[in-house]
Motif scaffolding. Structure first.
Motif, PDB file in Angstrom:
ATOM      1  N   CYS A 175      -1.880  -6.259  -7.344  1.00 51.91           N
ATOM      2  CA  CYS A 175      -2.439  -5.603  -6.156  1.00 51.91           C
ATOM      3  C   CYS A 175      -3.888  -6.053  -5.989  1.00 51.91           C
ATOM      4  O   CYS A 175      -4.675  -5.996  -6.929  1.00 51.91           O
ATOM      5  CB  CYS A 175      -2.368  -4.091  -6.332  1.00 51.91           C
ATOM      6  N   CYS A 178      -6.312  -2.630  -6.619  1.00 54.89           N
ATOM      7  CA  CYS A 178      -6.467  -1.992  -7.935  1.00 54.89           C
ATOM      8  C   CYS A 178      -6.269  -2.971  -9.078  1.00 54.89           C
ATOM      9  O   CYS A 178      -6.485  -2.616 -10.230  1.00 54.89           O
ATOM     10  CB  CYS A 178      -5.523  -0.796  -8.075  1.00 54.89           C
ATOM     11  N   HIS A 196      -0.498  -2.482  -3.070  1.00 51.40           N
ATOM     12  CA  HIS A 196       0.284  -1.254  -3.195  1.00 51.40           C
ATOM     13  C   HIS A 196       0.217  -0.499  -1.868  1.00 51.40           C
ATOM     14  O   HIS A 196      -0.863  -0.447  -1.260  1.00 51.40           O
ATOM     15  CB  HIS A 196      -0.327  -0.323  -4.256  1.00 51.40           C
ATOM     16  N   CYS A 199      -2.390   2.166  -2.320  1.00 50.67           N
ATOM     17  CA  CYS A 199      -3.762   1.624  -2.367  1.00 50.67           C
ATOM     18  C   CYS A 199      -4.230   1.276  -0.955  1.00 50.67           C
ATOM     19  O   CYS A 199      -5.373   1.520  -0.585  1.00 50.67           O
ATOM     20  CB  CYS A 199      -3.826   0.380  -3.247  1.00 50.67           C
TER      21      CYS A 199
END
Ligand SMILES: [Zn+2]
Ligand SMILES: [Zn+2]
Length: 257
Positions: A175, A178, A196, A199
């Motif tokens: 990702c 993150c 994500h 996210c």
């Protein structure tokens, strides 16, 4: 606060469930401790778990964004610690499903695909048994199921990460926000950056618009795949990272399959 029987009860509940929904965890802590300072309570439990090389980690479901507490080992070796009570056929099925999720472009395996797999396994597994087994895997959060599709469950993401890294190195995606490995993601049509869903949702909330974190291409107008998921999500954004603990020196011996 001193580690007491209340802490023990929280830990036992998490161990029993394998992965505990944070809302349930908050409820439990509120009942036992009279407050909802989950960070403090989990910190006290984790301090107690250090010598045992165990830890409670926070992890979001990749599809719903729901936060879970997962009890896991801090020492992951190269062989996956699959649950010993699974049969060889069940393990074969599970490994094939993981493989399909990782190597597919959409981060899931359809239930039809999973059940059709039964006939091609070396070990015999009836469709009825497979169905029951998959149901159990979803209940215990090894898999997540939505609309007849199986996604990676939170326990697999936490507990089998080293296995995935060793098995699928070149297929694993990270990702962009993150930096964690992801299996189910929103992919930018323009630059193919993976994020994500939860996210991206946090990112969009702080910025007030929905665009690719990499190339700033607008994702909202071009997004058909995960609209339903986005609207169903409700995320506590302060807790969305996985607590990382490094414990490199010891290796636990695990069953080899
Ligand atoms: Zn992420
Ligand atoms: Zn992009």
């Amino acid at each position: 606060m001193v580690y007491g029987k209340e802490h023990k009860k929280v830990l036992q509940s998490i161990m029993h469930e394998g992965a505990m929904d944070e809302n349930r965890g908050k409820e439990l802590i509120s009942k036992l401790f009279g407050h909802t300072n989950t960070v403090q309570v989990l910190g006290e439990i984790n301090a107690k778990l250090v010598p045992l090389h165990m830890i409670i980690k926070h992890i979001n479901c990749e599809v719903t964004g729901q936060l879970y507490w997962v009890w896991t080992s801090t020492m992951q070796d190269k062989v996956a610690s699959f649950h010993p009570e699974f049969s060889q056929a069940e393990l074969a099925l599970l490994r094939n499903i993981f493989s399909e999720i990782v190597t597919s472009n959409n981060g899931h395996a359809s239930s039809t695909w999973c059940l059709n797999l039964c006939s091609s396994l070396n070990q015999k597994l009836t469709k009825a048994n497979a169905q029951e087994f998959l149901h159990e895997m979803v209940n215990r959060k090894w898999l997540f199921c939505k609309d007849g599709k199986y996604y990676m469950g939170v326990r697999s993401i936490v507990e089998l990460l080293q296995y995935f890294k060793d098995t699928y190195q070149e297929n694993l995606q990270t990702c962009i926000l993150c930096k964690q490995i992801l299996f189910y993601a929103k992919k930018c049509d323009q630059c193919h950056t993976m994020t994500h869903v939860y996210c991206l949702k946090n990112y969009a909330m702080t910025r007030g618009n929905s665009e690719c974190p990499n190339c700033h291409y607008s994702l909202s107008q071009h997004d058909h795949s995960s609209n339903d998921i986005n609207s169903a999500m409700d995320i506590d954004k302060s807790d969305s990272e996985i607590d990382e603990v490094t414990e490199p020196s010891h290796k636990r011996s695990k069953r080899r399959h």
